[in-house]
Write a protein that holds these residues in place. Structure first.
Motif, PDB file in Angstrom:
ATOM      1  N   PRO A 136       1.213  -1.311   0.040  1.00  0.00           N
ATOM      2  CA  PRO A 136      -0.121   0.291  -0.253  1.00  0.00           C
ATOM      3  C   PRO A 136       0.668   1.287   0.130  1.00  0.00           C
ATOM      4  CG  PRO A 136      -0.428  -1.419   1.708  1.00  0.00           C
ATOM      5  CD  PRO A 136       0.946  -2.364   1.182  1.00  0.00           C
ATOM      6  N   ILE A 137       0.568   2.628  -0.483  1.00  0.00           N
ATOM      7  CA  ILE A 137       0.866   3.470  -0.592  1.00  0.00           C
ATOM      8  C   ILE A 137       1.575   3.809   0.230  1.00  0.00           C
ATOM      9  CG2 ILE A 137      -1.335   4.623  -0.879  1.00  0.00           C
ATOM     10  CD1 ILE A 137       2.607   5.771  -2.828  1.00  0.00           C
ATOM     11  N   GLU A 138       0.991   3.673   1.568  1.00  0.00           N
ATOM     12  CA  GLU A 138       1.201   4.566   2.888  1.00  0.00           C
ATOM     13  C   GLU A 138       2.124   3.758   3.570  1.00  0.00           C
ATOM     14  OE1 GLU A 138      -2.545   2.643   2.452  1.00  0.00           O
ATOM     15  OE2 GLU A 138      -2.692   5.183   1.486  1.00  0.00           O
ATOM     16  N   THR A 139       2.405   2.051   2.938  1.00  0.00           N
ATOM     17  CA  THR A 139       3.135   1.838   3.565  1.00  0.00           C
ATOM     18  C   THR A 139       4.792   2.221   2.630  1.00  0.00           C
ATOM     19  OG1 THR A 139       1.967  -0.289   3.565  1.00  0.00           O
ATOM     20  CG2 THR A 139       4.282  -0.942   4.135  1.00  0.00           C
ATOM     21  N   LYS A 140       4.418   2.441   1.461  1.00  0.00           N
ATOM     22  CA  LYS A 140       5.455   2.686   0.805  1.00  0.00           C
ATOM     23  C   LYS A 140       6.008   3.832   1.584  1.00  0.00           C
ATOM     24  CE  LYS A 140       4.772   0.873  -3.963  1.00  0.00           C
ATOM     25  NZ  LYS A 140       4.186   1.390  -4.950  1.00  0.00           N
ATOM     26  N   ARG A 141       5.734   4.930   1.772  1.00  0.00           N
ATOM     27  CA  ARG A 141       5.692   6.166   2.174  1.00  0.00           C
ATOM     28  C   ARG A 141       6.599   6.025   3.530  1.00  0.00           C
ATOM     29  NH1 ARG A 141       1.021   9.246   0.094  1.00  0.00           N
ATOM     30  NH2 ARG A 141       1.785   9.778  -1.786  1.00  0.00           N
ATOM     31  N   LYS A 142       5.370   5.141   4.562  1.00  0.00           N
ATOM     32  CA  LYS A 142       5.952   5.037   5.430  1.00  0.00           C
ATOM     33  C   LYS A 142       7.490   4.683   5.625  1.00  0.00           C
ATOM     34  CE  LYS A 142       5.100   2.444   9.884  1.00  0.00           C
ATOM     35  NZ  LYS A 142       5.265   1.299   8.936  1.00  0.00           N
ATOM     36  N   ARG A 143       7.545   3.803   5.017  1.00  0.00           N
ATOM     37  CA  ARG A 143       9.107   3.242   4.763  1.00  0.00           C
ATOM     38  C   ARG A 143      10.259   4.205   3.730  1.00  0.00           C
ATOM     39  NH1 ARG A 143       6.954  -3.159   2.019  1.00  0.00           N
ATOM     40  NH2 ARG A 143       6.633  -3.891   4.639  1.00  0.00           N
TER      41      ARG A 143
END
Ligand code: 5AD
Ligand code: SF4
Length: 450
Positions: free
Chosen positions: A356-363
């Motif tokens: 998910p995009i939120e996970t990508k951004r968090k990483r």
């Protein structure tokens, strides 16, 4: 039919370039061709009679930005002006679709057709044109060139890429790897040396596989050695190295040839073996770590930089943690971090874009913050020491000159009497998050006196 003298003198052009150094260099050739044909550079895009978009599609975000920019220029077209052309990777991959998508675009041309540009522009006055040739030869290198910098020059040693990393559009946009003939590279380097260039940046998507497609028995070390013998050239950089092809012989050459800068841009992409395999990178985490250890052992003062993709299909928290661990272990001088972006025609496209995009951004944020701390620490450790710096130009803000160490660290120097092209020995007086502040202690090379 050609442009009349009157036409030429009243024509100005503006090139908007996106993407990598190879694209920036291609734009130098396009400028060279246009200026030889009599066109003049326009100060702003709004004043140009001809606008060229030299495009990149390595990530979707770049593509959307470019589409937006083309749309805004085409929608402001007035009585057919300016003429609008699109070239580069998007032209190569999308071709005639771009004409359908943007009714205001007059010309789409591929890299193989750059040499025909003047003729294509004349044709495009009458009707819309799409000219995409195949990319079998490195024809662009023989074209005229207007260099962005006087003392520093890009010098392509190969074009295209054979690696087919599963996420990457480059092999589709730029074709298979084609190495330039060694004599041709050295002739061009010689001309650059005579022209006052002191730093040459050798370009290729995988400089380490240079020569594999040539009949002669030559490799990347031959290029480094040959260019190092050219009078006037004091610094040699190269980009990009591929971990699977870099050899100990190359590392030894970096250590032994004085002109070769102590900087290795070695994209790792991920610290997880499972992800590297799915990326088709052709090496493991341990193999990568071994190369870095060997390089640091052989090349004193080596700076190592990298590219990393977060959120590749299927990347788990644990796999991302392995990337963080690798970054902590290697301590890169700097790293470019990218969010994975699915690209048409690539193998990874079929793997789904399931992080998910939120996970990508968090990483991304976590990795970026970690690297920022490492970069700041590295820069801090340079304070109080002396480094050789090539002055490249004045910095965007303030009255500083901006230069680079051999390790490619940016140094801002405010001393009077500096000119672009000078190589100085600088004492580093402080460090910020991204750049160093220095004082010039000694001039090592003054282009005005040579
Ligand atoms: N998504 C995200 N990053 C990408 N790169 C290449 N393709 C993609 C993609 N599809 C990154 C790689 C490469 C750099 C130039 O761009 O990290 O090294
Ligand atoms: Fe793309 Fe991989 Fe080639 Fe680099 S080596 S250009 S990432 S396919």
């Amino acid at each position: 039919m050609t442009y009349t003298e009157k036409d030429k003198n009243s024509h100005s052009y503006f090139i908007r370039t996106y993407g990598c150094q190879m694209n920036l260099h291609d734009s130098e050739h396009i400028s060279g061709l246009l200026e030889e044909a009599g066109f003049k550079p326009a100060a702003e895009i709004g004043q140009a009679d001809l606008v060229i978009f030299n495009t990149c599609m390595v990530r979707k975000s770049a593509e959307q930005k470019i589409f937006g920019s083309i749309a805004s220029v085409t929608s402001n077209k007035d009585a057919g002006k300016p003429m609008i052309a699109v070239c580069g990777c998007m032209a190569q991959v999308y071709g005639v679709e771009l004409l359908n998508r943007f009714p205001g675009v007059d010309l789409v041309f591929g890299l193989g057709a750059v040499g025909e540009l003047e003729r294509l522009l004349v044709m495009a006055k009458e009707r819309r044109v799409c000219a995409i040739e195949n990319l079998d030869e490195c024809l662009i290198d023989a074209l005229p060139c207007v260099r962005e910098k006087r003392f520093k020059a890009w010098l392509p040693i190969s074009h295209g890429c054979n690696n087919f990393c599963s996420y990457c559009i480059v092999p589709f946009a730029r074709g298979r790897e084609k190495s330039r003939n060694l004599d041709e590279i050295l002739e061009e380097a010689s001309r650059l040396g005579t022209d006052g260039v002191v730093e040459v940046v050798l370009l290729g998507h995988n400089v380490n596989s240079y020569g594999a497609d040539l009949p002669d028995d030559v490799d990347f070390v031959d290029v480094l050695e040959g260019v190092s013998r050219i009078p006037g050239i004091r610094r040699i950089r190269f980009e990009t190295s591929h971990p699977k092809n870099i050899t100990e012989r190359t590392i030894a050459a970096i250590a032994q040839i004085p002109e070769v800068c102590e900087h290795l841009h070695l994209p790792v992409q991920s610290g997880s073996d499972a992800v590297l395999k799915k990326m088709n990178r052709g090496y493991t985490r341990d193999y990568y770590l071994d190369i870095v250890d060997t390089a640091r052992k052989l090349v004193s003062g080596l700076s190592v930089t990298t590219d990393i993709i977060v959120g590749f299909p299927g990347e788990t928290d644990e796999q991302f943690e392995e990337t963080l661990n690798l970054v902590r272990r290697v301590e890169f001088d700097s790293a470019y971090v990218f969010l994975y972006s699915p690209r048409p025609g690539t193998r990874a496209l079929q793997m789904g874009d399931d992080v998910p995009i939120e996970t990508k951004r968090k990483r991304f944020d976590e990795l970026h913050r970690l690297q920022q701390r490492i970069t700041a620490r590295k820069l801090q450790s340079m304070v109080g020491k002396r480094f050789e710096v090539l002055i490249e130009g004045s910095a965007q803000k303030g009255d500083f000159f901006e230069g680079r160490t051999r390790g490619n660290h940016v140094v801002l120097i405010s001393d009077y009497g500096l000119v672009p092209g000078m190589i100085v020995e600088a004492n580093i007086i402080s460090a910020g998050g991204h750049a160093l502040r220095g004082r010039a202690e000694k001039v090592l090379c003054n282009p005005l006196l040579e």
